[in-house]
Every structure is written in structure tokens, then in C-alpha cells.
Design an enzyme around this catalytic site. Sequence first.
Site, mmCIF file in Angstrom:
data_model
loop_
_atom_site.group_PDB
_atom_site.id
_atom_site.type_symbol
_atom_site.label_atom_id
_atom_site.label_comp_id
_atom_site.label_asym_id
_atom_site.label_seq_id
_atom_site.Cartn_x
_atom_site.Cartn_y
_atom_site.Cartn_z
ATOM 1 N N HIS A 93 1.016 -8.043 3.480
ATOM 2 C CA HIS A 93 1.445 -7.110 4.517
ATOM 3 C C HIS A 93 2.214 -5.982 3.853
ATOM 4 O O HIS A 93 2.927 -6.219 2.880
ATOM 5 C CB HIS A 93 2.356 -7.821 5.536
ATOM 6 C CG HIS A 93 2.455 -7.103 6.827
ATOM 7 N ND1 HIS A 93 3.347 -6.076 7.023
ATOM 8 C CD2 HIS A 93 1.752 -7.230 7.972
ATOM 9 C CE1 HIS A 93 3.194 -5.621 8.255
ATOM 10 N NE2 HIS A 93 2.226 -6.285 8.849
ATOM 11 N N ASP A 147 -2.541 -12.449 11.400
ATOM 12 C CA ASP A 147 -3.972 -12.674 11.606
ATOM 13 C C ASP A 147 -4.475 -13.967 10.984
ATOM 14 O O ASP A 147 -5.588 -14.394 11.255
ATOM 15 C CB ASP A 147 -4.771 -11.500 11.035
ATOM 16 C CG ASP A 147 -4.499 -10.239 11.822
ATOM 17 O OD1 ASP A 147 -4.613 -10.302 13.046
ATOM 18 O OD2 ASP A 147 -4.157 -9.207 11.217
ATOM 19 N N HIS A 202 -6.582 -3.911 9.357
ATOM 20 C CA HIS A 202 -5.546 -3.885 10.412
ATOM 21 C C HIS A 202 -5.901 -5.003 11.395
ATOM 22 O O HIS A 202 -5.917 -6.164 11.032
ATOM 23 C CB HIS A 202 -5.531 -2.477 11.009
ATOM 24 C CG HIS A 202 -4.378 -2.140 11.910
ATOM 25 N ND1 HIS A 202 -3.319 -2.969 12.128
ATOM 26 C CD2 HIS A 202 -4.123 -1.027 12.660
ATOM 27 C CE1 HIS A 202 -2.458 -2.397 12.964
ATOM 28 N NE2 HIS A 202 -2.932 -1.223 13.303
HETATM 29 C C1 LIG Z 1 -2.330 -5.818 4.680
HETATM 30 C C2 LIG Z 1 -2.696 -5.028 3.419
HETATM 31 C C3 LIG Z 1 -3.703 -3.937 3.802
HETATM 32 C C4 LIG Z 1 -1.416 -4.382 2.864
HETATM 33 O O1 LIG Z 1 -1.807 -3.562 1.836
HETATM 34 P P1 LIG Z 1 -0.791 -2.764 0.890
HETATM 35 O O2 LIG Z 1 0.571 -2.758 1.467
HETATM 36 O O3 LIG Z 1 -1.415 -1.450 0.601
HETATM 37 O O4 LIG Z 1 -0.722 -3.693 -0.391
HETATM 38 P P2 LIG Z 1 -1.524 -3.473 -1.734
HETATM 39 O O5 LIG Z 1 -2.983 -3.348 -1.465
HETATM 40 O O6 LIG Z 1 -0.837 -2.407 -2.513
HETATM 41 O O7 LIG Z 1 -1.268 -4.876 -2.444
HETATM 42 C C5 LIG Z 1 -0.343 -5.124 -3.505
HETATM 43 C C6 LIG Z 1 -0.979 -6.086 -4.482
HETATM 44 O O8 LIG Z 1 -1.314 -7.330 -3.814
HETATM 45 C C7 LIG Z 1 -2.725 -7.537 -3.824
HETATM 46 N N1 LIG Z 1 -3.114 -8.006 -2.484
HETATM 47 C C8 LIG Z 1 -2.659 -7.522 -1.293
HETATM 48 N N2 LIG Z 1 -3.195 -8.225 -0.283
HETATM 49 C C9 LIG Z 1 -3.982 -9.158 -0.854
HETATM 50 C C10 LIG Z 1 -4.805 -10.167 -0.315
HETATM 51 N N3 LIG Z 1 -4.887 -10.344 0.997
HETATM 52 N N4 LIG Z 1 -5.509 -10.944 -1.169
HETATM 53 C C11 LIG Z 1 -5.395 -10.757 -2.507
HETATM 54 N N5 LIG Z 1 -4.642 -9.812 -3.087
HETATM 55 C C12 LIG Z 1 -3.929 -9.016 -2.259
HETATM 56 C C13 LIG Z 1 -3.348 -6.188 -4.126
HETATM 57 O O9 LIG Z 1 -4.622 -6.338 -4.735
HETATM 58 C C14 LIG Z 1 -2.312 -5.605 -5.063
HETATM 59 O O10 LIG Z 1 -2.457 -6.220 -6.308
HETATM 60 P P3 LIG Z 1 -2.233 -5.392 -7.681
HETATM 61 O O11 LIG Z 1 -0.766 -5.045 -7.658
HETATM 62 O O12 LIG Z 1 -2.625 -6.307 -8.751
HETATM 63 O O13 LIG Z 1 -3.103 -4.176 -7.554
HETATM 64 C C15 LIG Z 1 -3.296 -5.973 2.344
HETATM 65 O O14 LIG Z 1 -2.348 -6.973 2.009
HETATM 66 C C16 LIG Z 1 -4.604 -6.573 2.793
HETATM 67 O O15 LIG Z 1 -5.658 -5.951 2.636
HETATM 68 N N6 LIG Z 1 -4.578 -7.843 3.350
HETATM 69 C C17 LIG Z 1 -5.776 -8.455 3.833
HETATM 70 C C18 LIG Z 1 -6.146 -7.884 5.199
HETATM 71 C C19 LIG Z 1 -5.222 -8.376 6.291
HETATM 72 O O16 LIG Z 1 -4.920 -9.539 6.411
HETATM 73 N N7 LIG Z 1 -4.788 -7.426 7.128
HETATM 74 C C20 LIG Z 1 -3.962 -7.709 8.283
HETATM 75 C C21 LIG Z 1 -2.617 -7.106 8.151
HETATM 76 S S1 LIG Z 1 -1.566 -7.644 9.498
#
Ligand SMILES: CC(C)(COP(=O)(O)OP(=O)(O)OC[C@H]1O[C@@H](n2cnc3c(N)ncnc32)[C@H](O)[C@@H]1OP(=O)(O)O)[C@@H](O)C(=O)NCCC(=O)NCCS
Length: 437
Positions: free
Chosen positions: A307, A363, A268
Amino acid sequence: MADELLKIVDQRTNSSYELPLSKGAIRAADLKKIKTGPEDSGVVSYDPAFLNTAACQSSITFIDGDKGILRYRGYPIEQLAEKCTFLEVAYLILHGELPTETQLENWVKDIKSHTMLHEKTKSFLEGFNHDAHPMGMFISTLAALSTLYPEARKVRDPEVRKLQIRRLVGKVPTIAAYTYRHSLGFPYVYPDNDLSYTENFMNMLWRMVEPKYQANPVLSRALDILFILHADHEQNCSANVMRAVGSSEADPYVATAAAAAALSGPLHGGANEEVLKMLDEIGSKDRVPAYIERVKAGQFKLMGFGHRIYKNYDPRARIIKWAADQVFVATGRNPKLDIALELEKVALEDEYFIKRKLYPNVDFYSGIIYQALGFKPDLFTVLFAIPRTVGWLAQWQDMLDDPEQKIARPRQIYTGYAARDFVPIEKRAARPVGAAR
Ligand SMILES: CC(C)(COP(=O)(O)OP(=O)(O)OC[C@H]1O[C@@H](n2cnc3c(N)ncnc32)[C@H](O)[C@@H]1OP(=O)(O)O)[C@@H](O)C(=O)NCCC(=O)NCCS
């Protein structure tokens, strides 16, 4: 009132049901009617991590994640970032309308009258190690304020609520600045209410022996814009925590502390700090492709990318990129920007990111601009929490004023043992932990 009906046929019983559908949503409680017999407690909806569940109706923030649109109270974020001050946007978010000149003047005066912290706060902070993470100090100090304002527990009293909202918005920059000064071992700087909200924050962080702090106007405006961009983001993880904790009628200080705790996680608000660590680890532009390969191999995530809601470019990231250019004119270019731009370019051309609709989020660039403004990475999430306090408080008010809301209490699908008899200790066989799963 329902706009339409959704017809459901239960193939177990061949019964059909008509569920009212309003604004594209059915009421999950209506599913209870769908049962196989009097013993059955009815169908529940199962939605871990709330992927497709609306927990409230809200008129604060609108996001269209596919189109990359963000609006507060209907106003596009781009217009607010360009034309408003942070406190003007805070008024809009909390009150629903942009203030008139007089309303804004009174609001700013009100907030400024609450910037001081109780002197006791210094003693709380003294208890922390010099290297305590500022976010830990920030969260704990927020919670501790609850002990100084016991009347805040009267959450149903609109006047009491109004006062706590002003106190919190006024005090969060001061708490944030004190955590920073504590980590450096410098004396705390008292608020200077001649200055704007952001200038005063910079004053409390960085004033040394000069009699009056003079903020660089380019930098203070950039920080104000960053605050505007971070002020609210509808039902994100920390807003959901604010509403859940607030729904038990806990006071707003502990509820805000809980929301800030949710924000501190690397998935987050902690992501901006992680982005800088990542850019440091990559080190140079030529190492970007190899790093991306490791992300694709599932070794780690690309921080600042992806996201839950945005499946397009996060509009806030675009504004931050623009603000960064203004800041770099004043401060010189942050070399990490070149690595970040290369990362963005390589990722956005790569099938892995295209297929999953992974774009830079707020971010991705905020850490770079924060660093150029002179902030240390461990303060980044605190910088996010200051403006987001406004959003949390607006969500909290919304929740308390909504006659449909009650204490938040999700259901579960029990997967453990059925009833079994107690086994005396001498007769128990060792079982692996979690054997029931
Ligand atoms: C923001 C976040 C938590 C959203 O998570 P979510 O909605 O649960 O999305 P998911 O984890 O289901 O991701 C969907 C797919 O994209 C991939 N993915 C998502 N974010 C990714 C990232 N930053 N880098 C690489 N792969 C990513 C996941 O591994 C998943 O792949 P799969 O379908 O092969 O399993 C996630 O994108 C993340 O961890 N980002 C990095 C942290 C970040 O920048 N957070 C700030 C948010 S404002």
C-alpha cells in the site's frame, strides 16, 4: 499562519530564503521565489505520483500508515465497524458528526426516497452486451445520470448539491444491482424501502419470485461492515480524480463516474477481483512457496499486498478477517481462505516483504468474503464503489467549500525538443516513435 520557518540556501546564487512552514508543510508556490534572475520562473517541486505532496487540507479521514490507524472524523474504524450501520457512517463522513436518533431517521428516510432509478436507465443498460463488465456499466450509467439531472451542474448551490449527494448515495446500489441482473438476463428488481440499505441491495440482486426478500441477518451485517470499511480512504487515486474533475465544476455524476473509473484499475479497487484470480491460479496451499518465489523474481505482484500509505497491517484487512469468520459460520468455509492465510504467513516471514513493509491490504481478504456472500468476482469492484461514493462526495464537497482550491492543474518539467522549424512531408526522414525521449 506559519508555525515555523524553513531556511533554504540557494547555492547557485548564495541567496537564502525563509519559507513559512505550517503543519509540517511548505507551500510549493513559495518555491517560485527561489530564482537565479528575472528570466528564471523559479523552482518547482517535482513529485510524480504525488509521493510527498499534500494537495489539500481535509478533516474527513485520518490514516497513520506506519501504525496501521484509520479514523473517519476522528472515530477509529474498529469502533465504527462494530457499533454503526453504514448509513450512520455515511452521515458522519458527509456531515462531520455522528447523527442523533432523529437526524439518522431523517437521513435514512431521505436516502431511501432516492433509491429508484429513472426508467430510462434500463434502456441505457439494454445497450450493453450480456457479458459487459459490471464496472463498465456502472461507470457509464453514473455518467448518464448527469443527463437526467441537468440542475446538478449548479455545483455552487448548496441545496442543489445536497440533493445530488442524496440521489447518488441512494441510487448507487440500484445501479450496481441492475448491472448484475443485466448480466444474468434477469428482470430488474425495484428497491424495497422497508429494508435496510444493504438488505435492499441484496433484495435487488437476488430476489426471484418470492413476494418479499428476506436477507440472512449475518450476511447483511457483514456486507454493512464491508461498506463501512470502504467508505473513505483520504487522498487515494479515485478521491484525487473526484477532486480534480470536480475542480473544473463538472457535475457530481460525471465526477463520480470518473472516480469510479479510477477505482476500476487493478492497482486500486480492481485488486480484490485479481486476488481471487490469483488464489484460483495458486490452487492449493502447497503451491504457495513457489508462487511467492515468482513474485520475488519480479514476474508479477502479489495482489492484495502492499500500500502506498500503510507500511503496517491495513486495519481494514484485520476487521474483514474477523467478519469472514462470522460469515463462514453461516455459509461454510471458503477453501480459498486457507490458501490466503498460507500466502499471508509465508509472505510476512519473507525478507522481500519484510524489507519493503508489504502487508495485506483491504483487498486481500475482501474478495474471499464477497465470494462467500454469494457475489461473482466481476462485481467486487462495484461493491467497493457503492460505499466509496460517500467518500468521493465528501471529498468533492470539501474541495468546493475550500476557498484555497482552484481548478486542478499540475505543472510539468518539459523534456521535449526546443523550437524547431516545420519540415514538409516530402523532406521528412522516418524517425522512431518517441525519438524525443
Ligand atoms: C498498492 C501499490 C500500487 C502501491 O504501490 P507503490 O506505493 O507505488 O509502491 P511501489 O510500487 O513503489 O513498491 C515498493 C516496492 O515494493 C514492491 N511491491 C509493492 N507491492 C508489491 C506486491 N504487491 N507484490 C510484490 N512486490 C510489491 C515493488 O516492486 C517495489 O519494490 P522495489 O523497491 O524492489 O522496486 C502496490 O503495492 C501494488 O501494486 N499492490 C498490488 C495491488 C493491490 O493490492 N492494490 C490494492 C491497493 S489497496
